[in-house]
Motif scaffolding. Sequence first.
Motif, PDB file in Angstrom:
ATOM      1  N   ILE A  79      22.425  56.291  70.914  1.00  0.00           N
ATOM      2  CA  ILE A  79      23.247  56.441  69.701  1.00  0.00           C
ATOM      3  C   ILE A  79      23.402  55.100  68.995  1.00  0.00           C
ATOM      4  CG2 ILE A  79      25.570  57.065  68.879  1.00  0.00           C
ATOM      5  CD1 ILE A  79      25.705  58.916  71.440  1.00  0.00           C
ATOM      6  N   ALA A  80      23.437  54.021  69.766  1.00  0.00           N
ATOM      7  CA  ALA A  80      23.627  52.666  69.240  1.00  0.00           C
ATOM      8  C   ALA A  80      24.757  52.625  68.196  1.00  0.00           C
ATOM      9  CB  ALA A  80      22.318  52.127  68.649  1.00  0.00           C
ATOM     10  N   PRO A  81      25.972  53.017  68.611  1.00  0.00           N
ATOM     11  CA  PRO A  81      27.079  53.106  67.639  1.00  0.00           C
ATOM     12  C   PRO A  81      27.549  51.734  67.165  1.00  0.00           C
ATOM     13  CG  PRO A  81      27.900  53.408  69.862  1.00  0.00           C
ATOM     14  CD  PRO A  81      26.409  53.339  69.980  1.00  0.00           C
ATOM     15  N   ASP A  82      28.199  51.719  66.001  1.00  0.00           N
ATOM     16  CA  ASP A  82      28.836  50.485  65.519  1.00  0.00           C
ATOM     17  C   ASP A  82      30.156  50.256  66.243  1.00  0.00           C
ATOM     18  OD1 ASP A  82      26.959  49.945  63.271  1.00  0.00           O
ATOM     19  OD2 ASP A  82      27.702  51.915  62.622  1.00  0.00           O
ATOM     20  N   LYS A 125      22.265  44.752  69.069  1.00  0.00           N
ATOM     21  CA  LYS A 125      22.954  45.244  67.867  1.00  0.00           C
ATOM     22  C   LYS A 125      24.459  45.063  68.075  1.00  0.00           C
ATOM     23  CE  LYS A 125      23.760  49.607  65.415  1.00  0.00           C
ATOM     24  NZ  LYS A 125      25.207  49.721  65.507  1.00  0.00           N
ATOM     25  N   PRO A 126      25.197  44.506  67.104  1.00  0.00           N
ATOM     26  CA  PRO A 126      26.636  44.303  67.315  1.00  0.00           C
ATOM     27  C   PRO A 126      27.377  45.624  67.493  1.00  0.00           C
ATOM     28  CG  PRO A 126      25.892  43.225  65.286  1.00  0.00           C
ATOM     29  CD  PRO A 126      24.750  44.043  65.778  1.00  0.00           C
ATOM     30  N   VAL A 127      28.285  45.656  68.469  1.00  0.00           N
ATOM     31  CA  VAL A 127      29.093  46.854  68.690  1.00  0.00           C
ATOM     32  C   VAL A 127      30.524  46.405  68.987  1.00  0.00           C
ATOM     33  CG1 VAL A 127      28.439  46.959  71.154  1.00  0.00           C
ATOM     34  CG2 VAL A 127      29.326  49.005  70.025  1.00  0.00           C
ATOM     35  N   ARG A 128      31.480  47.184  68.539  1.00  0.00           N
ATOM     36  CA  ARG A 128      32.893  46.869  68.765  1.00  0.00           C
ATOM     37  C   ARG A 128      33.516  47.953  69.640  1.00  0.00           C
ATOM     38  NH1 ARG A 128      35.219  43.852  63.396  1.00  0.00           N
ATOM     39  NH2 ARG A 128      33.571  42.287  63.360  1.00  0.00           N
ATOM     40  N   VAL A 129      34.391  47.541  70.558  1.00  0.00           N
ATOM     41  CA  VAL A 129      34.929  48.488  71.547  1.00  0.00           C
ATOM     42  C   VAL A 129      36.455  48.510  71.502  1.00  0.00           C
ATOM     43  CG1 VAL A 129      35.029  49.103  74.004  1.00  0.00           C
ATOM     44  CG2 VAL A 129      32.968  48.038  73.072  1.00  0.00           C
ATOM     45  N   TYR A 130      36.997  49.723  71.466  1.00  0.00           N
ATOM     46  CA  TYR A 130      38.441  49.934  71.587  1.00  0.00           C
ATOM     47  C   TYR A 130      38.738  50.506  72.959  1.00  0.00           C
ATOM     48  CZ  TYR A 130      43.051  51.941  71.139  1.00  0.00           C
ATOM     49  OH  TYR A 130      44.372  52.248  71.358  1.00  0.00           O
ATOM     50  N   PHE A 180      33.079  42.141  71.154  1.00  0.00           N
ATOM     51  CA  PHE A 180      34.244  42.442  70.308  1.00  0.00           C
ATOM     52  C   PHE A 180      34.958  43.629  70.963  1.00  0.00           C
ATOM     53  CE2 PHE A 180      36.100  41.883  65.989  1.00  0.00           C
ATOM     54  CZ  PHE A 180      37.059  42.873  66.076  1.00  0.00           C
ATOM     55  N   ALA A 181      35.965  43.328  71.775  1.00  0.00           N
ATOM     56  CA  ALA A 181      36.655  44.373  72.537  1.00  0.00           C
ATOM     57  C   ALA A 181      38.159  44.191  72.421  1.00  0.00           C
ATOM     58  CB  ALA A 181      36.224  44.326  74.003  1.00  0.00           C
ATOM     59  N   MET A 242      42.255  47.908  64.398  1.00  0.00           N
ATOM     60  CA  MET A 242      41.952  46.836  65.364  1.00  0.00           C
ATOM     61  C   MET A 242      40.474  46.459  65.310  1.00  0.00           C
ATOM     62  SD  MET A 242      44.130  47.812  68.744  1.00  0.00           S
ATOM     63  CE  MET A 242      45.671  48.659  68.409  1.00  0.00           C
ATOM     64  N   LEU A 243      39.617  47.479  65.140  1.00  0.00           N
ATOM     65  CA  LEU A 243      38.168  47.196  65.151  1.00  0.00           C
ATOM     66  C   LEU A 243      37.667  46.678  63.801  1.00  0.00           C
ATOM     67  CD1 LEU A 243      36.501  49.848  67.469  1.00  0.00           C
ATOM     68  CD2 LEU A 243      37.779  47.774  68.014  1.00  0.00           C
TER      69      LEU A 243
END
Length: 343
Positions: A79-82, A125-130, A180-181, A242-243
């Motif tokens: 999926i390679a999500p943002d 690929k940049p990804v941000r995590v909540y 980025f978490a 937050m993200l």
Amino acid sequence: MVQRTALITGITGQDGYYLTRLLLEKGYTVHGIVRRASTMNRTRIDQLKLEMPDAAARVILHYGDLTDAASLHRLVDEIAPDEIYNLAAQSHVRVSFDTPLYTQQVNADGALNVLESARVLNNRKPVRVYQASTSEMFGGMPGTVPQSEATPFHPRSPYGCAKVAAFYYTVHYRESCGLFACNGILFNHESPMRGETFVTRKITLAATRIKMGLQSTLRMGNLKAERDWGFAGDYVEAMWRMLQQPQPDDFVISTGQMHSVEEFLVAVFTRLELDWREYVQIDPQYFRATEVEQLCGDSRKARELLGWQPRTSFTQLVDLMVAHDLRLAKQERDLAGLASRSV
Ligand code: NAP
Ligand code: G4F
């Protein structure tokens, strides 16, 4: 409209419903992980698709499980999500006393699986995590009210212990590999979509059924515990904000208002013109070996840096939940009437 992709674990839960709604409104494509179950566990997300027919095609569900690292890694890679929102959990505090190892596997090891998948994706690929952290981590110890990001953790349940581990894994991935978490330390949030065994929904479902003559008693545990109850629809907005920040950080999300379980009971039964004392029985099975007595959050950091604030008051929340469950109880009564006329 943005063209972004999010992956939500726990999409079939209460927060999954409100977060998916929010992200669809913002133009996201939303992927969700669902568990295989012998009964349907997608009723909330199915309802959302009916409510937003034009956006339904942008919700894509995949079978998976937080404890199955291989499936999680494959899905995150494909999926390679943002953005990834890790909402999945064994989220019931009382149940965690009965299933401590399972709670640890889902809530702590599962969060680690999410972070590790994100770390690998982040290399290409940049990804941000909540991460769905919780006020349960504070333990409601005497003298700590209101709790802020600076309040020491003192978890009082296997659920709280596992969530503390996930909190620190999240901080660790942020510090060690620049992921980025963010941890959202959310205080209790409720809605008509709330699971039926959490105390607020248990009360609104029972009181409305009592009003319709479908039930005569409500068995409860500790009525003296106090919580900071907000509306889930307001809280998912904070997750998203937050993200969108320039830097990842951790935030308390709360209303700053505290009410006891008894006050919630009074508010609901009074709205239905009933006296709760006539129906409520105290049952030891609902008490916990260690109770979290008082939770009340100080969310000034989120208000200042995220520009977030709750929009729904305690009274409005009670009204929303009672109105919803009264409609359900009336439907149930009418169906029961039809059934008895047909025999
Ligand atoms: P919820 O309604 O209980 O939803 C939990 C979700 O996690 C469901 O979709 C559930 O799937 C899924 N799930 C459970 N175990 C899983 C597994 N092994 N693999 C994949 N998915 C799994 O919880 P919620 O109220 O929406 O809360 C969302 C998150 O916020 C949770 O992590 C909770 O601990 C945390 N939190 C909640 C609150 C609150 O007051 N609501 C406050 C602070 C933090 P099924 O539908 O198949 O069961
Ligand atoms: O509604 P509850 O089960 O929520 P609890 O334990 O505060 O946990 C919820 O909020 C956490 C955030 O602080 C989340 F992390 C967690 O996932 C979950 O969403 O119980 C609230 C209070 C407790 O003190 C409990 O002892 O209500 C008391 N209570 C009294 N009688 C009862 C009952 N709780 C439940 N579930 N059922 C009762 O009959």
